[in-house]
Enzyme design. Structure first.
Site, PDB file in Angstrom:
ATOM      1  N   CYS A  65       0.837  -1.198   0.000  1.00  0.00           N
ATOM      2  CA  CYS A  65       0.000   0.000   0.000  1.00  0.00           C
ATOM      3  C   CYS A  65       0.875   1.252   0.000  1.00  0.00           C
ATOM      4  O   CYS A  65       1.625   1.466  -0.941  1.00  0.00           O
ATOM      5  CB  CYS A  65      -0.979  -0.045   1.183  1.00  0.00           C
ATOM      6  SG  CYS A  65      -2.349   1.112   1.008  1.00  0.00           S
ATOM      7  N   HIS A  80      -3.719  -5.016  -0.230  1.00  0.00           N
ATOM      8  CA  HIS A  80      -3.216  -5.611   1.002  1.00  0.00           C
ATOM      9  C   HIS A  80      -3.227  -7.134   0.889  1.00  0.00           C
ATOM     10  O   HIS A  80      -4.277  -7.755   1.081  1.00  0.00           O
ATOM     11  CB  HIS A  80      -4.079  -5.180   2.193  1.00  0.00           C
ATOM     12  CG  HIS A  80      -3.881  -3.750   2.564  1.00  0.00           C
ATOM     13  ND1 HIS A  80      -2.960  -3.337   3.499  1.00  0.00           N
ATOM     14  CD2 HIS A  80      -4.464  -2.627   2.098  1.00  0.00           C
ATOM     15  CE1 HIS A  80      -2.986  -2.025   3.609  1.00  0.00           C
ATOM     16  NE2 HIS A  80      -3.903  -1.552   2.766  1.00  0.00           N
ATOM     17  N   GLU A 138      -2.196  -9.249   2.924  1.00  0.00           N
ATOM     18  CA  GLU A 138      -2.541  -9.831   4.229  1.00  0.00           C
ATOM     19  C   GLU A 138      -4.036  -9.777   4.511  1.00  0.00           C
ATOM     20  O   GLU A 138      -4.515 -10.372   5.470  1.00  0.00           O
ATOM     21  CB  GLU A 138      -1.748  -9.124   5.342  1.00  0.00           C
ATOM     22  CG  GLU A 138      -2.224  -7.729   5.743  1.00  0.00           C
ATOM     23  CD  GLU A 138      -1.833  -6.597   4.788  1.00  0.00           C
ATOM     24  OE1 GLU A 138      -1.315  -6.886   3.698  1.00  0.00           O
ATOM     25  OE2 GLU A 138      -2.056  -5.422   5.146  1.00  0.00           O
TER      26      GLU A 138
END
Lengths: 273, 201
Positions: free
Chosen positions: B79, B182, B184
C-alpha cells in the site's frame, strides 16, 4: 472492476457474539473468531463487529477480542460501538482492526473525525449514520428528510442526515455505514430512497444497512442506488440466506461480486505467540 | 528474520500474522539497526505519504533501508509502503519519496470513482510475474487507497487494476516488490502471494 461488498455484522458483548450463527459447524456459537472465519470462508468481503457492551471496563475485553480476530482473519474487519475518542480509535486499530466506526461521539464532537483522519488516514474512519425519516408536514421543496439518531438509534438529534453525511465527508471520513432505523430488523428491504439520497450527496463509499430480508433486497440496493456494500446481520445468522446465495444471485444479474470464496482454512486454531 | 518496519504509520499486526500463518519468522522492528540482520524487509503503511517519509527520515530508517536493498535483501512494500518506493507523490502537496524506483504517485482523477477506493478489485496479471505466480487472472485483492503509482518503467508492472483508469496495482523490480492492495487482507490469494515472497529468501 471494483466488486460490490457483502458484509455480515456481528453483535458482540463482553467479547462474545450475542446474536450469531448457531449450528453444528461451529464448536462455539459465541466465539467471534470462529464466526468471523466461518463467514470469511463463505465469501464475506468484510466483517463488522458491533460492540454493544455498555461498560467502560469492558474495553480491554473488546481489544483482546480484536487482537484474536486480527491474528487469524485474512479479510478486513471493522469495529464499531463505544469508539469515543482518538485514543479509542488508536487502541482498536493497533489491536488489528482495519477500520473503526464512530457515531454518537462524532455527532457530539465532529472534530474527532478530522483528528482521526489526520492521524490514521481517512481509509480507516467509518462514520456510522443512523437515520430515521422525518414525518409530518413536508418541507417546502417537497424533498423527503431524514434525521440523525445517536445512542444506538434511541436519541434523536437536530442533524439532517444528508447534511451530516456531507459534513462527515468534508471532515475526512473514509466511508459511511448508513443504517435506516425505520427498516432495521423489519426484513422489508433497505431504505432505497435514503440510500440514494446519501450516495448522491457524497463521493465516499456507502454501506447500506437495515432491512435486508430477501435476495432481491440486496439486488435492489446495488441496482437502484449507488451503494458500495450491503450489510446484514440476523438474515445471515438465522441462515435465512447465506453469503454465497446472495453473491450467486447478484452475479447472475450482472452485479460485480467477488466470486472466489475462501474454501480453505490457512491458519490453525491456535496462533498465539 | 523478515523485518516488518514499524515507523509508526500502520496496522502491522495483520502483516506479521499473515507471515506467521505461513510459518515465517516475521518480526515487527522499530530499531533501524535491526535491518542489518534482516533477510528480507517489509514496508507496510496506511495514511499519508508526507508524514510517512518524515517519520522514516526522523527515525533514522533511510540509511539502513538503502543499505539492505544494496545488499540485495528482498523487499515488499504494501500500500503506502509501495508508493514510498517511488520518487515523488502529490498527496497533500509535493513530497519526495525513497526514489528506489522511478516514477510518481498520483491522485485518482475525480471521474475514476469514489475516493478512497475501498474494497475488492481485480488483478490483470503479467504472466511472468514471480510475485503473482499461481494467482488466477482477474483474481480479487483488497484495496484501500486514493493515490496510485505511475512507474516510469512499465516493465516493472506485475499487475494492473481498473478503477476509472488502468493503473499499476503490483510491481516487481528484481527482488523489490510492491502491492497497492493488502495481500494480508486478500484471503487465500493474498497468502499465496506472501508465500511467493518467502520463496525469495
Amino acid at each position: 472492476m471494483l466488486a460490490k461488498r457483502i458484509i455480515p455484522c456481528l453483535d458482540v458483548k463482553n467479547g462474545r457474539v450475542v446474536k450469531g450463527i448457531n449450528f453444528v459447524g461451529l464448536r462455539d456459537a459465541g466465539d467471534p473468531l470462529e464466526q468471523a472465519r466461518w463467514y470469511a470462508e463463505q465469501g464475506a468481503d468484510e466483517i463488522v463487529f458491533l460492540d454493544i457492551t455498555a461498560s467502560v471496563e469492558a474495553r480491554g475485553t473488546l481489544l483482546r477480542m480484536v487482537e484474536r480476530v486480527a491474528d487469524t482473519l485474512f479479510i478486513p474487519f471493522t469495529v464499531g460501538g463505544g469508539v469515543r475518542c482518538v485514543d479509542d480509535f488508536r487502541a482498536v486499530l493497533r489491536a488489528g482492526a482495519d477500520k473503526a466506526s464512530v457515531n454518537t461521539a462524532a455527532v457530539a464532537n465532529p472534530k474527532i473525525i478530522s483528528e482521526c483522519a489526520e492521524t490514521f488516514g481517512a481509509q480507516c474512519i467509518v462514520v456510522a449514520l443512523d437515520a430515521k425519516a422525518v414525518h409530518g408536514a413536508p418541507p417546502s421543496n417537497g424533498e423527503k428528510k431524514w434525521r440523525v439518531y445517536t445512542h444506538g438509534g434511541r436519541k434523536p438529534t437536530e442533524l439532517d442526515a444528508i447534511e451530516w453525511a456531507r459534513q462527515a465527508e468534508a471532515l475526512g471520513a473514509g466511508e459511511i455505514l448508513l443504517t435506516s432505523i425505520d427498516r432495521d430488523g423489519t426484513q422489508v428491504g433497505y431504505d432505497l430512497e435514503l440510500t440514494r439520497a446519501i450516495t448522491d450527496a457524497v463521493n465516499i463509499p456507502v454501506i447500506a444497512s437495515g432491512g435486508a430480508g430477501t435476495l432481491a433486497h440486496f439486488y435492489d440496493a446495488f441496482a437502484k442506488t449507488n451503494a458500495d456494500a450491503a450489510l446484514a446481520a440476523s438474515l445471515f445468522h438465522d441462515r435465512t440466506l447465506s453469503v454465497p446465495q446472495v453473491k450467486n444471485y447478484l452475479a447472475e444479474r450482472g452485479v460485480r461480486v467477488r466470486w472466489r470464496f475462501e474454501r480453505k482454512r490457512f491458519a490453525s486454531g491456535d496462533t498465539s505467540e | 528474520m523478515i523485518a516488518i518496519i514499524d515507523y509508526g504509520m500502520s496496522n502491522l499486526r495483520s502483516v506479521r500474522h499473515a507471515f506467521a500463518a505461513l510459518g515465517a519468522d516475521a518480526r515487527i522492528v522499530d530499531t533501524p539497526s535491526t535491518l542489518k540482520n534482516a533477510r528480507a524487509l517489509v514496508l507496510p503503511g496506511d495514511g499519508a505519504f508526507g508524514p510517512a517519509m518524515q517519520s522514516l527520515t526522523a527515525r533514522g530508517w533511510l540509511e539502513p533501508l538503502h543499505a539492505a536493498l544494496a545488499r540485495g535483501a528482498p523487499f515488499l512494500g504494501i500500500c503506502l509502503g509501495m508508493q514510498l518506493l517511488f520518487e515523488s507523490s502529490e498527496e497533500n502537496g509535493a513530497h519526495r519519496g525513497l526514489g528506489i524506483l522511478r516514477g510518481a504517485v498520483k491522485k485518482f482523477p475525480r471521474a475514476a470513482g469514489k475516493l478512497p477506493q475501498i474494497g475488492w478489485n481485480q488483478l490483470q496479471i503479467q504472466p511472468q510475474s514471480k510475485f503473482l505466480a499461481g494467482i488466477a487472472e482477474n483474481a480479487f485483492a483488497y484495496f484501500v487507497h486514493s493515490y496510485y503509482c505511475a512507474p516510469m518503467d512499465e516493465n516493472i508492472i506485475a499487475a494492473r487494476t481498473d478503477y476509472g483508469i488502468s493503473y499499476a496495482s503490483a510491481i516487481e523490480s528484481g527482488k523489490v516488490w510492491g502491492a497497492q492492495f493488502h495481500p494480508e487482507k486478500s484471503g487465500a490469494d493474498g497468502l499465496k502471494m506472501l508465500q511467493n515472497f518467502l520463496e525469495l529468501l
